[in-house]
Design a protein around this motif. Structure first.
Motif, PDB file in Angstrom:
ATOM      1  N   CYS A  35       0.804  -1.220   0.000  1.00 39.48           N
ATOM      2  CA  CYS A  35       0.000   0.000   0.000  1.00 39.48           C
ATOM      3  C   CYS A  35       0.839   1.273   0.000  1.00 39.48           C
ATOM      4  O   CYS A  35       0.596   2.180  -0.786  1.00 39.48           O
ATOM      5  N   LEU A  36       1.795   1.353   0.876  1.00 39.44           N
ATOM      6  CA  LEU A  36       2.684   2.509   0.969  1.00 39.44           C
ATOM      7  C   LEU A  36       4.074   1.991   1.312  1.00 39.44           C
ATOM      8  O   LEU A  36       4.292   1.480   2.406  1.00 39.44           O
ATOM      9  N   VAL A  37       4.990   2.110   0.386  1.00 41.24           N
ATOM     10  CA  VAL A  37       6.349   1.619   0.585  1.00 41.24           C
ATOM     11  C   VAL A  37       7.213   2.776   1.076  1.00 41.24           C
ATOM     12  O   VAL A  37       7.356   3.787   0.400  1.00 41.24           O
ATOM     13  N   LEU A  38       7.763   2.604   2.279  1.00 45.31           N
ATOM     14  CA  LEU A  38       8.628   3.619   2.871  1.00 45.31           C
ATOM     15  C   LEU A  38      10.089   3.261   2.621  1.00 45.31           C
ATOM     16  O   LEU A  38      10.453   2.084   2.594  1.00 45.31           O
ATOM     17  N   GLU A  39      10.908   4.282   2.474  1.00 43.86           N
ATOM     18  CA  GLU A  39      12.353   4.081   2.403  1.00 43.86           C
ATOM     19  C   GLU A  39      12.841   3.705   3.807  1.00 43.86           C
ATOM     20  O   GLU A  39      12.212   4.095   4.809  1.00 43.86           O
ATOM     21  N   PRO A  40      13.956   2.998   3.933  1.00 43.45           N
ATOM     22  CA  PRO A  40      14.466   2.639   5.262  1.00 43.45           C
ATOM     23  C   PRO A  40      14.767   3.859   6.148  1.00 43.45           C
ATOM     24  O   PRO A  40      14.764   3.743   7.370  1.00 43.45           O
ATOM     25  N   THR A  41      14.978   4.999   5.535  1.00 45.89           N
ATOM     26  CA  THR A  41      15.281   6.228   6.291  1.00 45.89           C
ATOM     27  C   THR A  41      14.035   7.011   6.677  1.00 45.89           C
ATOM     28  O   THR A  41      14.135   8.073   7.281  1.00 45.89           O
ATOM     29  N   GLN A  42      12.849   6.500   6.320  1.00 49.40           N
ATOM     30  CA  GLN A  42      11.599   7.232   6.543  1.00 49.40           C
ATOM     31  C   GLN A  42      10.726   6.549   7.581  1.00 49.40           C
ATOM     32  O   GLN A  42      10.805   5.344   7.786  1.00 49.40           O
ATOM     33  N   ASN A  43       9.876   7.359   8.204  1.00 48.94           N
ATOM     34  CA  ASN A  43       8.771   6.830   8.989  1.00 48.94           C
ATOM     35  C   ASN A  43       7.602   7.788   8.883  1.00 48.94           C
ATOM     36  O   ASN A  43       7.719   8.862   8.316  1.00 48.94           O
ATOM     37  N   ARG A  97      13.807   9.720   9.462  1.00 46.26           N
ATOM     38  CA  ARG A  97      14.047   9.170  10.803  1.00 46.26           C
ATOM     39  C   ARG A  97      15.126   9.935  11.565  1.00 46.26           C
ATOM     40  O   ARG A  97      14.963  10.261  12.727  1.00 46.26           O
ATOM     41  N   ALA A  98      16.254  10.204  10.911  1.00 46.97           N
ATOM     42  CA  ALA A  98      17.408  10.809  11.596  1.00 46.97           C
ATOM     43  C   ALA A  98      17.136  12.238  12.041  1.00 46.97           C
ATOM     44  O   ALA A  98      17.511  12.629  13.143  1.00 46.97           O
ATOM     45  N   THR A  99      16.467  13.028  11.202  1.00 53.26           N
ATOM     46  CA  THR A  99      16.272  14.452  11.519  1.00 53.26           C
ATOM     47  C   THR A  99      14.933  14.743  12.185  1.00 53.26           C
ATOM     48  O   THR A  99      14.753  15.810  12.759  1.00 53.26           O
ATOM     49  N   ARG A 100      13.992  13.792  12.052  1.00 56.80           N
ATOM     50  CA  ARG A 100      12.624  13.969  12.582  1.00 56.80           C
ATOM     51  C   ARG A 100      11.922  15.150  11.924  1.00 56.80           C
ATOM     52  O   ARG A 100      11.054  15.780  12.503  1.00 56.80           O
ATOM     53  N   LYS A 101      12.284  15.439  10.678  1.00 55.97           N
ATOM     54  CA  LYS A 101      11.684  16.547   9.927  1.00 55.97           C
ATOM     55  C   LYS A 101      10.889  15.988   8.748  1.00 55.97           C
ATOM     56  O   LYS A 101      11.252  14.942   8.187  1.00 55.97           O
ATOM     57  N   PRO A 102       9.811  16.693   8.376  1.00 54.86           N
ATOM     58  CA  PRO A 102       9.008  16.247   7.232  1.00 54.86           C
ATOM     59  C   PRO A 102       9.851  16.160   5.961  1.00 54.86           C
ATOM     60  O   PRO A 102      10.794  16.934   5.771  1.00 54.86           O
TER      61      PRO A 102
END
Length: 142
Positions: free
Chosen positions: A53-61, A120-125
């Motif tokens: 449904c929604l594929v996220l990059e490993p660096t994303q949440n 994930r690392a920066t916690r920024k959109p």
């Protein structure tokens, strides 16, 4: 992980099932309102982790920025409920879900929420990729 149902009738096509637990009850004998939020969360997480449904990059949440829940009926244990989800808006780095909880043919709750895609690392959109936008649009509901 809850079962992802293949049913595609109706507007909210992504569907999961959850079994209510004895401990989900409050002193009044119905399912506590906080449990509704957990049921909705399980459905959103399944949407984001099935790989379909929604594929996220490993660096994303994805985080919840806002949620509103309308409690339409009481729920009682024991029961298995169906949680339905559809996408209602796609922005630059955020998107909105409509969700409903059903017990058989009865809608017991509806919710609206805004999700934000983050690094994930920066916690920024971070902006949704074109692939992610397409994936979300496949679940768009009017």
């Amino acid at each position: 992980m809850p079962e992802v149902c293949a049913a595609t009738d109706g507007q909210l096509r992504f569907r999961t099932q959850e079994t209510l637990r004895f401990g989900d009850q409050d002193v009044q004998g119905h399912i506590n309102n906080a449990v509704y939020s957990t049921l909705l969360e399980c459905n959103r997480v399944a949407f984001q982790t099935t790989g379909k449904c929604l594929v996220l990059e490993p660096t994303q949440n994805v985080v919840v920025a806002a949620i509103a829940i309308d409690f339409l009926r009481e729920l009682h244990w024991p029961a298995t409920v169906e949680i339905r989800l559809g996408v209602t808006r796609i922005g630059r780095s955020s998107f909105d879900f409509a969700q409903e909880i059903w017990l058989g043919e009865t809608r017991v709750s509806r919710a609206r929420s805004t999700q934000v895609l983050m690094v994930r690392a920066t916690r920024k959109p971070t902006p949704l990729s074109e692939d992610q936008r397409q994936q979300l649009s496949d679940w768009f509901t009017s």
